[in-house]
Write an enzyme that holds these catalytic residues in place. Structure first.
Site, PDB file in Angstrom:
ATOM      1  CB  THR A 176       6.757   0.641   2.300  1.00  0.00           C
ATOM      2  OG1 THR A 176       6.855  -0.752   2.082  1.00  0.00           O
ATOM      3  CG2 THR A 176       6.757   0.966   3.773  1.00  0.00           C
ATOM      4  NE  ARG A 204       9.399 -10.049   3.009  1.00  0.00           N
ATOM      5  CZ  ARG A 204       9.328  -8.729   2.888  1.00  0.00           C
ATOM      6  NH1 ARG A 204       8.204  -8.090   3.184  1.00  0.00           N
ATOM      7  NH2 ARG A 204      10.361  -8.029   2.502  1.00  0.00           N
ATOM      8  N   GLY A 206       8.480  -8.134   6.673  1.00  0.00           N
ATOM      9  CA  GLY A 206       9.504  -7.238   6.127  1.00  0.00           C
ATOM     10  C   GLY A 206      10.106  -6.352   7.186  1.00  0.00           C
ATOM     11  CG  ASP A 207      11.824  -2.796   5.714  1.00  0.00           C
ATOM     12  OD1 ASP A 207      11.072  -3.403   4.923  1.00  0.00           O
ATOM     13  OD2 ASP A 207      12.015  -1.568   5.641  1.00  0.00           O
ATOM     14  N   GLY A 228      11.325   0.260   0.687  1.00  0.00           N
ATOM     15  CA  GLY A 228      12.217  -0.445  -0.239  1.00  0.00           C
ATOM     16  C   GLY A 228      12.263  -1.931   0.033  1.00  0.00           C
ATOM     17  N   GLY A 230      12.884  -4.991   1.755  1.00  0.00           N
ATOM     18  CA  GLY A 230      12.993  -5.117   3.202  1.00  0.00           C
ATOM     19  C   GLY A 230      14.140  -5.951   3.728  1.00  0.00           C
TER      20      GLY A 230
HETATM   21  N1  GLY Z   1       9.774  -2.475   2.829  1.00  0.00           N
HETATM   22  C1  GLY Z   1       8.661  -3.300   2.743  1.00  0.00           C
HETATM   23  C2  GLY Z   1       8.943  -4.717   2.804  1.00  0.00           C
HETATM   24  O1  GLY Z   1       9.981  -5.168   2.322  1.00  0.00           O
HETATM   25  O2  GLY Z   1       8.138  -5.429   3.333  1.00  0.00           O
END
Ligand code: GLY
Length: 310
Positions: A176, A204, A206-207, A228, A230
């Site tokens: 990322t 899905r 992520g963060d 990292g 997520g």
């Molecule tokens: N940090 C990226 C993800 O987990 O999607």
């Protein structure tokens, strides 16, 4: 009174292999150059983080834009968020499959929509209505990632994980990208963009594109971008958690390190973070073997793939 600009970027936190180190350093340095051009000419922090992230989305070395990790079905699905610390306006896109630069669409949402977040086909439609061109998903897929997914799925079939967590082992995941900036008017901003985790389930999220998780910016606290695994980062709302520590009077350098300790100790999570306040103080930290990072101030410019604790 005008402030001196500051720009910090990251290009993912994981066990970056030796033969990919130069590519990562090249990528984060290019990202700094693009964002700095904006800042040194008096442009806004928001524009600077957008330009830095676009450069990294366009660079196939990173897990963002073309060249991203593939999901379980062999498709690229992208998430991005951008946030303005002056106004708290934000724009995010999730699970887009036909945009080369999701951060540009996120920026359009921030600037031109009363909404904050669009996902999937609706996000792509919004982007088209605001001047972006759609590509084919195949245009975002590269041979390196087809092979990486094939190898991964073959190994997973041969020895399935007990708890599924090996999906997110730092050796294979997390590139990322993100940027935080301070401009001459004293405003800060942050942006984060990702292809997510290798072999993730379709849909899905992520963060990275969630406010306060993968990205946050408030002039009264800090601009933050995380990278990292997520799921733990989301559960801890880690970007906002970190900004709150800065608002409480702690230095960004301390808050960045503390965020990585918290991520590790509370959920055995791993990743990296960049943090910048409106006074130009910043922190860079990771608990993975490596993280690609770079920063530039009017006095200094540095890049690396490891950052030791302060
Ligand atoms: N940090 C990226 C993800 O987990 O999607």
């Amino acid at each position: 009174m005008p402030t001196d600009p500051v720009l910090v970027v990251h290009g993912g936190a994981w066990a970056i292999p030796d033969d990919m180190v130069d590519g990562h350093l090249h990528g984060v340095r290019n990202a700094i150059a693009a964002g700095w051009r904006v800042l040194e000419s008096g442009g806004a922090a928001l524009d600077a983080v957008e330009e830095s992230v676009v450069i990294m989305e366009d660079d196939e070395i990173f897990d963002a834009g073309r060249g991203s990790f593939l999901n379980r079905d062999g498709k690229v699905q992208l998430d991005a968020l951008i946030m303005d610390g002056a106004t708290l306006r934000a724009g995010g896109v999730g699970c887009v499959e036909r945009l080369r630069n999701p951060v540009r669409a996120a920026r359009k949402i921030l600037s031109e929509s009363s909404h904050v977040y669009f996902v999937g086909a609706g996000a792509e439609q919004f982007a088209v209505e605001h001047g972006s061109e759609l590509c084919r998903n195949e245009d975002l897929v590269i041979a390196r990632e087809v092979e990486r997914l094939r190898e991964y799925q073959q190994k997973a079939a041969e020895s399935p994980a007990k708890d599924g967590n090996d999906l997110f082992a730092p050796t294979i995941s997390h590139d990322t990208v993100g940027a935080v900036a301070l401009d001459r008017t004293g405003n800060i901003a942050a942006a984060t963009s990702t292809g997510g985790t290798l072999s993730k389930a379709p849909g899905r999220l992520g963060d990275s594109s969630l406010i306060g998780c993968g990205c946050y910016a408030d002039n009264l606290s800090a601009a933050v971008s995380t990278t990292g695994w997520g799921e733990p980062i989301m559960k801890l709302v880690l970007a906002k958690w970190t900004a709150d520590r800065v608002a409480a009077g702690n230095l960004p350098e301390w808050a960045a390190q503390e965020a990585m300790n918290y991520l590790q100790q509370r959920l055995h999570g791993h990743g990296g973070i960049i943090v910048l306040n409106a006074q130009g103080q910043f922190g860079i930290s990771h608990n993975t073997p490596r993280m690609a990072w770079a920063f530039k101030t009017i006095k200094k410019e540095e890049a690396g793939v490891e950052r030791s604790a302060p």
